[in-house]
Design a protein around this motif. Structure first.
Motif, PDB file in Angstrom:
ATOM      1  N   LEU A 147     -22.733  23.841 -24.152  1.00  0.00           N
ATOM      2  CA  LEU A 147     -23.920  23.152 -24.651  1.00  0.00           C
ATOM      3  C   LEU A 147     -25.012  22.991 -23.599  1.00  0.00           C
ATOM      4  O   LEU A 147     -26.178  22.803 -23.942  1.00  0.00           O
ATOM      5  N   SER A 196     -23.054  21.099 -32.384  1.00  0.00           N
ATOM      6  CA  SER A 196     -22.966  22.555 -32.242  1.00  0.00           C
ATOM      7  C   SER A 196     -23.667  23.280 -33.381  1.00  0.00           C
ATOM      8  O   SER A 196     -24.346  24.298 -33.164  1.00  0.00           O
ATOM      9  N   SER A 209     -19.241  26.565 -29.343  1.00  0.00           N
ATOM     10  CA  SER A 209     -18.986  25.126 -29.245  1.00  0.00           C
ATOM     11  C   SER A 209     -18.373  24.572 -30.533  1.00  0.00           C
ATOM     12  O   SER A 209     -17.460  23.745 -30.490  1.00  0.00           O
TER      13      SER A 209
END
Length: 476
Positions: free
Chosen positions: A264, A323, A436
């Motif tokens: 991220l 995400s 993610s």
């Protein structure tokens, strides 16, 4: 008398709870916590102003996403190397002087930056050095601050405390881009530097005053005899290793956090070049402001809803939602969609991060909290180092040329993600968001990690001996 004063500060009745006695809920906003909160607010305000101003300045000077990532990398590497020292300072030395010294060093580094600017000698390489120094200072200051807060705040108020701190950070991030843009327009980068110096000085005074009111939070380890700095660093590392051996589930949480952070951080670090590749700095300020508003919404949610149970599920669910919005931002090209994605992503991320922080404060022994916090931050930065080197290269040298109007992916992948300037960076968002989201689902499928709240007992908030070598009770 001294023990009773400590218990009163901690919100417990003197002499301990007697049979049949129900202790009164301790308030969150005590004077000690209020001063520490104000200290962090002042520090964050100065950092937010400087971060926005310097980010725009670097990209406007170079126009390079790769050099933008190198500036962040220059901050990450020194901070990783400071982890052993930072942990020892946070647990074994007076946190008032640790935090105060960090703030003084921060002010001096900004003064040096101002001198370079006023003498018209400032170049991008100087900002790499400035970022490195700022990262070292933050790597030492943050574990000491977090460890002190975890001792002062009652256990059932830790999530709310994280939400309150996150709320002020989000409020500052909402106003900081607009304020930095205004100050830069009126007095240039010089004005932003002056405001930062004032904020750092005020924060140092507030932190010293807060910890002076809560002396039981000055150190994590009860000092019975002097310990050398080198020996304290070794003991700090040994305490971290003992803790993770006794609580392997917490080691799993650390590993999950490192991988999630690594994926991220690409999105957060590349948002500035992504937006500026096709839009003005005003649009970037609007996107960042919407993201800060989302973070504010997530923090307010934590203040209004008592999230004291199943925190790990909140962490995994929040990360999954974050995400998905990162992935969506990669497909988008309009400022409106970016604003929506930024708001929703940081709302989810704010709630997730606060719950994860509360878990670490609850589960980590008081005597080694600063050390554990320092090493967790170092692991996160190691992941950031790895992905920034790769992401800056892939985004600018591989994905951007391949997804140009006449690039080699224009007729294949370009049909789905678009072609032209900025689409390579957008594809980077898509890859990181998808990875993610998959990681969150895999973690959710692991019973030991999903049920971490119940599998790992809360740590007892009692002082520990200075040189204890016995491991804590097994957990996880």
């Amino acid at each position: 008398m001294r023990n009773e004063a400590v218990l009163r500060e901690a919100g417990e009745p003197p002499g301990g709870a007697t049979e049949g006695h129900v202790p009164r809920a301790a308030p969150l906003m005590r004077p000690a916590f209020a001063l520490l909160w104000l200290s962090e607010t002042a520090f964050d305000l100065g950092s937010a102003l400087m971060g926005f101003a310097l980010g725009v300045w670097i990209f406007q000077q170079t126009g390079s996403a790769e050099q933008f990532s190198h500036a962040m990398l220059a901050a990450a590497v020194p901070a990783v190397l400071m982890a052993p020292v930072a942990g020892s300072l946070a647990d074994r030395f007076d946190r008032r002087w640790v935090i105060g010294s960090c703030d003084v060093m921060s002010a001096l580094s900004v003064v040096c930056l101002a001198w370079l600017l006023f003498s018209q000698r400032l170049v991008v390489e100087h900002l790499y050095v400035f970022n490195a120094v700022a990262a070292i200072i933050n790597a030492v200051r943050t574990p000491a601050y977090r460890a002190a807060v975890s001792v002062i705040v009652p256990k059932d108020k830790m999530t709310q405390a994280s939400g309150l701190i996150g709320m002020t950070q989000s409020l500052l991030q909402i106003g900081a881009p607009m304020a930095a843009g205004y100050v830069m327009g009126v007095s240039g980068l010089e004005g932003v530097i002056a405001v930062d110096i004032v904020m750092v000085a005020g924060g140092a005074l507030a932190a010293f005053g807060g910890l002076s009111r809560a002396r039981h939070a000055i150190r994590g380890v009860a000092v019975s005899e002097p310990v050398s700095f080198a020996h304290g660093t070794v003991l700090s590392l040994a305490a971290v290793l003992r803790y993770f051996r006794s609580a392997p589930t917490m080691l799993g949480l650390a590993g999950y956090g490192v991988l999630q952070q690594g994926l991220l951080v690409v999105a957060t670090s590349m948002m500035t070049p992504l937006v500026l590749s096709t839009h003005s700095s005003d649009v970037l300020g609007l996107v960042l402001t919407c993201g800060a508003a989302g973070g504010l919404a997530g923090s307010v949610l934590l203040l209004l809803v008592r999230m004291n149970r199943r925190l790990m599920l909140w962490v995994l669910g929040g990360d999954f939602a974050l995400s998905l919005f990162v992935l969506l931002a990669g497909f988008a090209t309009s400022s409106f969609v970016w604003c929506v994605c930024a708001f929703c992503a940081l709302m989810a991320g704010s709630a997730s991060g606060a719950c994860a922080g509360a878990l670490w404060m609850r589960k980590t022994p008081k005597a080694s909290r600063g050390s554990v916090f320092a090493w967790i931050a170092a692991l996160d930065l190691l992941a950031m180092c790895a992905v920034l080197v790769l992401a800056g290269y892939l985004g600018e040298r591989v994905f951007e040329p391949a997804l140009a109007a006449e690039g080699r992916w224009a007729d294949s992948l370009g049909v789905w993600v678009g072609t032209g300037k900025g689409r390579g960076l957008g594809f980077l968002f898509i890859v990181c968001g998808a990875g993610s989201a998959l990681l969150s689902l895999v973690a959710l499928a692991q019973p030991r990690l999903r049920r971490l709240d119940r599998r790992v007992p809360d740590a007892l908030d009692v002082p520990s001996p200075a040189v204890s070598s016995s491991p804590p009770a097994a957990a996880g």
